[in-house]
Each structure stands twice: as structure tokens, then as C-alpha cells.
Design a protein around this motif. Structure first.
Motif, PDB file in Angstrom:
ATOM      1  N   CYS A  47       0.810  -1.216   0.000  1.00 54.44           N
ATOM      2  CA  CYS A  47       0.000   0.000   0.000  1.00 54.44           C
ATOM      3  C   CYS A  47       0.847   1.272   0.000  1.00 54.44           C
ATOM      4  CB  CYS A  47      -0.940   0.019   1.204  1.00 54.44           C
ATOM      5  SG  CYS A  47      -2.234  -1.240   1.158  1.00 54.44           S
ATOM      6  N   GLY A  48       2.060   1.175   0.529  1.00 51.83           N
ATOM      7  CA  GLY A  48       2.934   2.345   0.566  1.00 51.83           C
ATOM      8  C   GLY A  48       2.683   3.274   1.726  1.00 51.83           C
ATOM      9  N   SER A  49       1.798   2.900   2.641  1.00 53.96           N
ATOM     10  CA  SER A  49       1.564   3.722   3.836  1.00 53.96           C
ATOM     11  C   SER A  49       0.839   2.902   4.885  1.00 53.96           C
ATOM     12  CB  SER A  49       0.745   4.976   3.503  1.00 53.96           C
ATOM     13  OG  SER A  49      -0.624   4.671   3.325  1.00 53.96           O
ATOM     14  N   PHE A  50       1.031   3.287   6.152  1.00 56.81           N
ATOM     15  CA  PHE A  50       0.339   2.605   7.237  1.00 56.81           C
ATOM     16  C   PHE A  50      -1.155   2.886   7.182  1.00 56.81           C
ATOM     17  CE2 PHE A  50       4.407   2.809  10.058  1.00 56.81           C
ATOM     18  CZ  PHE A  50       4.945   1.758   9.330  1.00 56.81           C
ATOM     19  N   VAL A  51      -1.516   4.102   6.789  1.00 59.01           N
ATOM     20  CA  VAL A  51      -2.938   4.485   6.755  1.00 59.01           C
ATOM     21  C   VAL A  51      -3.693   3.634   5.736  1.00 59.01           C
ATOM     22  CG1 VAL A  51      -4.567   6.331   6.226  1.00 59.01           C
ATOM     23  CG2 VAL A  51      -2.489   6.835   7.532  1.00 59.01           C
ATOM     24  N   ALA A  52      -3.127   3.526   4.517  1.00 59.74           N
ATOM     25  CA  ALA A  52      -3.790   2.730   3.476  1.00 59.74           C
ATOM     26  C   ALA A  52      -3.877   1.263   3.883  1.00 59.74           C
ATOM     27  CB  ALA A  52      -3.045   2.884   2.153  1.00 59.74           C
ATOM     28  N   ALA A  53      -2.802   0.750   4.500  1.00 59.25           N
ATOM     29  CA  ALA A  53      -2.810  -0.645   4.944  1.00 59.25           C
ATOM     30  C   ALA A  53      -3.843  -0.865   6.042  1.00 59.25           C
ATOM     31  CB  ALA A  53      -1.418  -1.036   5.444  1.00 59.25           C
ATOM     32  N   SER A  54      -3.979   0.100   6.933  1.00 58.75           N
ATOM     33  CA  SER A  54      -4.943  -0.043   8.027  1.00 58.75           C
ATOM     34  C   SER A  54      -6.368  -0.115   7.510  1.00 58.75           C
ATOM     35  CB  SER A  54      -4.792   1.125   9.014  1.00 58.75           C
ATOM     36  OG  SER A  54      -5.209   2.350   8.419  1.00 58.75           O
ATOM     37  N   PHE A 111      11.665   0.040   6.528  1.00 52.31           N
ATOM     38  CA  PHE A 111      11.163   1.166   5.740  1.00 52.31           C
ATOM     39  C   PHE A 111      12.005   2.413   5.976  1.00 52.31           C
ATOM     40  CE2 PHE A 111       7.225  -1.348   6.330  1.00 52.31           C
ATOM     41  CZ  PHE A 111       6.816  -1.473   5.013  1.00 52.31           C
ATOM     42  N   HIS A 112      12.164   3.213   4.914  1.00 51.65           N
ATOM     43  CA  HIS A 112      12.594   4.596   5.065  1.00 51.65           C
ATOM     44  C   HIS A 112      11.319   5.409   5.243  1.00 51.65           C
ATOM     45  CE1 HIS A 112      16.711   3.722   3.969  1.00 51.65           C
ATOM     46  NE2 HIS A 112      16.338   3.201   2.798  1.00 51.65           N
ATOM     47  N   ARG A 113      11.163   6.088   6.358  1.00 47.02           N
ATOM     48  CA  ARG A 113       9.924   6.813   6.630  1.00 47.02           C
ATOM     49  C   ARG A 113      10.184   8.298   6.810  1.00 47.02           C
ATOM     50  NH1 ARG A 113       9.133   1.922   9.401  1.00 47.02           N
ATOM     51  NH2 ARG A 113       9.882   2.615  11.428  1.00 47.02           N
ATOM     52  N   SER A 114       9.307   9.103   6.213  1.00 41.24           N
ATOM     53  CA  SER A 114       9.330  10.553   6.416  1.00 41.24           C
ATOM     54  C   SER A 114       7.886  11.008   6.531  1.00 41.24           C
ATOM     55  CB  SER A 114      10.018  11.249   5.242  1.00 41.24           C
ATOM     56  OG  SER A 114       9.222  11.166   4.069  1.00 41.24           O
ATOM     57  N   THR A 115       7.678  12.282   6.717  1.00 42.84           N
ATOM     58  CA  THR A 115       6.307  12.792   6.845  1.00 42.84           C
ATOM     59  C   THR A 115       5.540  12.699   5.537  1.00 42.84           C
ATOM     60  OG1 THR A 115       7.125  15.022   6.373  1.00 42.84           O
ATOM     61  CG2 THR A 115       6.909  14.393   8.700  1.00 42.84           C
ATOM     62  N   ARG A 116       6.257  12.548   4.406  1.00 43.42           N
ATOM     63  CA  ARG A 116       5.595  12.544   3.102  1.00 43.42           C
ATOM     64  C   ARG A 116       5.615  11.204   2.385  1.00 43.42           C
ATOM     65  NH1 ARG A 116       7.274  18.221   0.110  1.00 43.42           N
ATOM     66  NH2 ARG A 116       6.402  19.651   1.682  1.00 43.42           N
ATOM     67  N   SER A 117       6.535  10.345   2.725  1.00 41.53           N
ATOM     68  CA  SER A 117       6.638   9.103   1.966  1.00 41.53           C
ATOM     69  C   SER A 117       7.156   7.966   2.834  1.00 41.53           C
ATOM     70  CB  SER A 117       7.563   9.286   0.753  1.00 41.53           C
ATOM     71  OG  SER A 117       8.884   9.542   1.187  1.00 41.53           O
ATOM     72  N   MET A 118       6.992   6.775   2.333  1.00 43.33           N
ATOM     73  CA  MET A 118       7.477   5.577   2.999  1.00 43.33           C
ATOM     74  C   MET A 118       7.919   4.602   1.923  1.00 43.33           C
ATOM     75  SD  MET A 118       5.539   3.120   5.767  1.00 43.33           S
ATOM     76  CE  MET A 118       4.596   2.165   4.583  1.00 43.33           C
ATOM     77  N   THR A 119       9.189   4.223   1.937  1.00 40.14           N
ATOM     78  CA  THR A 119       9.714   3.296   0.946  1.00 40.14           C
ATOM     79  C   THR A 119      10.478   2.183   1.648  1.00 40.14           C
ATOM     80  OG1 THR A 119      11.722   4.617   0.676  1.00 40.14           O
ATOM     81  CG2 THR A 119       9.895   5.061  -0.837  1.00 40.14           C
ATOM     82  N   LEU A 120      10.577   1.049   0.980  1.00 39.45           N
ATOM     83  CA  LEU A 120      11.289  -0.086   1.543  1.00 39.45           C
ATOM     84  C   LEU A 120      12.799   0.143   1.514  1.00 39.45           C
ATOM     85  CD1 LEU A 120       9.317  -2.992  -0.139  1.00 39.45           C
ATOM     86  CD2 LEU A 120       9.473  -2.609   2.330  1.00 39.45           C
ATOM     87  N   THR A 121      13.454  -0.303   2.563  1.00 39.35           N
ATOM     88  CA  THR A 121      14.917  -0.358   2.554  1.00 39.35           C
ATOM     89  C   THR A 121      15.338  -1.574   1.739  1.00 39.35           C
ATOM     90  OG1 THR A 121      15.007  -1.722   4.535  1.00 39.35           O
ATOM     91  CG2 THR A 121      15.036   0.677   4.857  1.00 39.35           C
ATOM     92  N   GLU A 122      16.620  -1.737   1.507  1.00 36.79           N
ATOM     93  CA  GLU A 122      17.105  -2.907   0.787  1.00 36.79           C
ATOM     94  C   GLU A 122      16.737  -4.173   1.551  1.00 36.79           C
ATOM     95  OE1 GLU A 122      21.313  -4.795  -0.928  1.00 36.79           O
ATOM     96  OE2 GLU A 122      21.265  -2.772  -0.048  1.00 36.79           O
ATOM     97  N   GLU A 123      16.902  -4.130   2.894  1.00 36.12           N
ATOM     98  CA  GLU A 123      16.531  -5.278   3.721  1.00 36.12           C
ATOM     99  C   GLU A 123      15.021  -5.519   3.664  1.00 36.12           C
ATOM    100  OE1 GLU A 123      20.299  -3.515   5.182  1.00 36.12           O
ATOM    101  OE2 GLU A 123      18.319  -2.724   4.722  1.00 36.12           O
TER     102      GLU A 123
END
Length: 305
Positions: free
Chosen positions: A16-23, A49-61
Motif C-alpha cells: 500500500c505504501g503507507s500505514f494508513v492505506a494498509a490499516s 522502511f525509510h519513513r518521512s512525513t511525506r513518503s514511505m519506501t522499503l529499505t534494501e533489507e
């Protein structure tokens, strides 16, 4: 099972790319999703995850772990499905998206409905690129290659285009003997609704693509108007063989230049990788693969009179 639940939450958050959408998809609070991912990160000692106030992306791990989670969850779903399949009957709501040309496949779809009356079909016809997972489709039928790694696929069959015109038109204008003869005909074209571009006619000579700037007498964004106009002698057009099987069988249209057209398309059924192949999806895919491109004669018998 609690650990498996956490893996499922992580996989949904990643897709989903975000906790809100997944919830929203999981029916949990965004806080619960975030805490589950945080516990997982703490247990493994890595950031997912790399998390910021605007985006959330997966780390390599995180990307590596997501692939692993998908395999685990897929195998669990498959095991559950295998255990229950002997008792489960295909039933319930089945949401399927077809391209606009899928309207011409309604005889096959109708035959499926007759074969499986306990399955309720929710059909979507569009040429836009739907998000199978985000929009909640059980399956989609599309042409072309699969670019989404989240999806499983099965080839339903190949189709080719045929250049067709009515007997009356060919009597009046002459039968084209080679592709260049089309330059002197009333050519009617299909325009892609999404891009606005004309669909090229798949002309070939000696195995090589042949591109001609054909006359543009009529343009339509769906195939049905071109079928109607061709039958009534207004010009010559290029259509998928499944669209004109009945007209050809009944002599209302005649195919020309068959030796100069190439096989041009593949229909595929796609469904989410993380979703086990439930009985209703399985029978739908099997039925379409077995009946979508039966012989033209058989397909013509399915067509409504």
C-alpha cells in the motif's frame, strides 16, 4: 499465527505504501499497523522502511524481506486452499476487469455464468490500467505482457487481426491483393481510448513488419462501430478474429490479405500473488483458458443470433 499475522501486516504496508492505506485494507488502526512493523524491525534488528512525513519506501533489507514474506504467505494460502478445495464449491462474488474489447467476449462469459450459477460476477470493462490489488479485483483479463511482479498470470490464448470488408464493398472497390492496394481503399481505424493513437494494422511481408500510411476514412474508439460500418459496406477495417467470427462464418464479412497479417495479441488472466487461487478464481481461469479461443466455428455458435 500471531507472527504470521505480523508478516501479513508488513506485506500489506509495503504494497500500500503507507500505514494508513494498509490499516483501511486490514480493518485496523494505523497505529496498530505501525506498532506491528516496529516490533518486527526490533526483533530482526533492521529497518524495513525509510519513513518521512511525506513518503514511505522499503529499505534494501525490507525489499528482501517482502519477497520472503510473499512466499511464506502464498504457501500458507495454497496449503489452506488445497485442504479445503475438496469441500469448497465455486461460489460468491467474483470481481473481474476486462478490456473494452471484452464486450465481444460476452458469449464466453455468458457460458461461464451458465456453468457456475453460484458465482456472482461483477464485471468491469475499461482500457485503463487498473490496480488489481488496490481496487480489490479478484482477477483481470488483459492483453500484452505482465509488468507487475505482485501478480500471477496465465495465458488464455493468442489472437490475430483480420482485414475485413463486406462482399458488396469488395465488389464495388475491388479485392486488395497486396498491402499497398489498401492505399486506395476506405480504411476505418480503431483509436486507443487512453492514448488517442490509432491502432496500427499488423501488416507483414516475408516475416518483417510493414508500415504503411493508410487512408483514414473513419476512426472509432471502440470496435462495434467499425464492425457495423464494415458490414454495411462503408469501408475496410482491421479487427480481432474473435470479434468477426460470426460475420465471417455467415458471409457478411470477407477476410482479405490473410497472408500479410501477423499474430498480434495474447490474452492473460492476472490475479494477486498473495491471494491463493480460490475455487471461484480457479474455475474462472480454467474456463476462460479452455473456451475463450475455441475454434472460430465453435465461437461463432456461441454468438447470439
Amino acid at each position: 499465527m500471531d507472527k504470521l499475522g505480523t508478516l501479513g501486516i508488513f506485506a500489506q504496508a509495503a504494497e500500500c505504501g503507507s500505514f494508513v492505506a494498509a490499516s483501511k485494507r486490514l480493518g485496523l488502526s494505523s497505529s496498530a499497523v505501525g506498532k506491528a512493523v516496529a516490533r518486527l524491525e526490533q526483533e530482526m534488528g533492521v529497518r524495513l522502511f525509510h519513513r518521512s512525513t511525506r513518503s514511505m519506501t522499503l529499505t534494501e533489507e525490507g525489499s528482501f524481506f517482502l519477497d520472503t514474506c510473499r512466499r511464506i504467505l502464498s504457501e500458507l494460502d495454497a496449503a489452506q486452499a488445497q485442504l479445503s478445495r475438496s469441500q469448497a464449491r465455486p461460489r460468491g462474488l467474483l470481481r473481474v476487469s476486462f478490456p473494452l474489447t471484452g464486450m465481444l467476449l460476452m458469449p464466453t462469459i455468458s457460458a461461464f455464468m451458465e456453468a457456475y450459477p453460484e458465482i456472482e460476477l461483477d464485471l468491469d470493462f475499461t482500457d485503463r490500467l487498473v490496480d488489481v490489488i488496490e481496487e480489490g479485483f479478484d482477477a483481470v483479463v488483459r492483453t500484452g505482457e505482465v509488468g507487475d511482479t505482485r501478480l500471477m498470470s496465465r495465458k488464455l490464448g493468442s489472437f490475430r487481426h483480420q482485414i475485413v470488408a463486406s462482399p458488396g464493398y469488395l465488389d464495388a472497390k475491388g479485392v486488395p491483393e497486396n498491402p499497398e492496394d489498401l492505399l486506395h481503399h476506405r480504411c476505418m481505424h480503431h483509436r486507443y481510448a487512453n492514448s488517442g493513437k490509432l491502432e496500427p494494422w499488423p501488416l507483414v511481408r516475408d516475416g518483417k513488419d510493414l508500415r504503411l500510411t493508410l487512408p483514414t476514412t473513419t476512426v472509432a474508439s471502440t470496435l462495434e462501430p467499425l464492425m457495423h460500418l464494415a458490414e454495411n459496406g462503408f469501408g475496410i477495417t482491421c479487427l480481432p478474429h474473435f470479434a468477426v467470427a460470426q460475420q465471417l462464418a455467415e458471409g457478411r464479412l470477407i477476410s482479405v490479405l490473410d497472408n500479410f497479417t501477423a499474430e498480434t495479441g495474447v490474452f492473460r488472466a492476472l490475479w494477486p500473488t498473495s491471494r491463493y487461487l480460490s475455487p471461484k478464481i480457479r474455475v474462472f481461469v480454467d474456463f476462460m483458458a479452455g473456451n475463450l479461443f475455441a475454434t472460430d466455428a465453435a465461437h461463432a455458435r456461441l454468438m447470439p443470433k
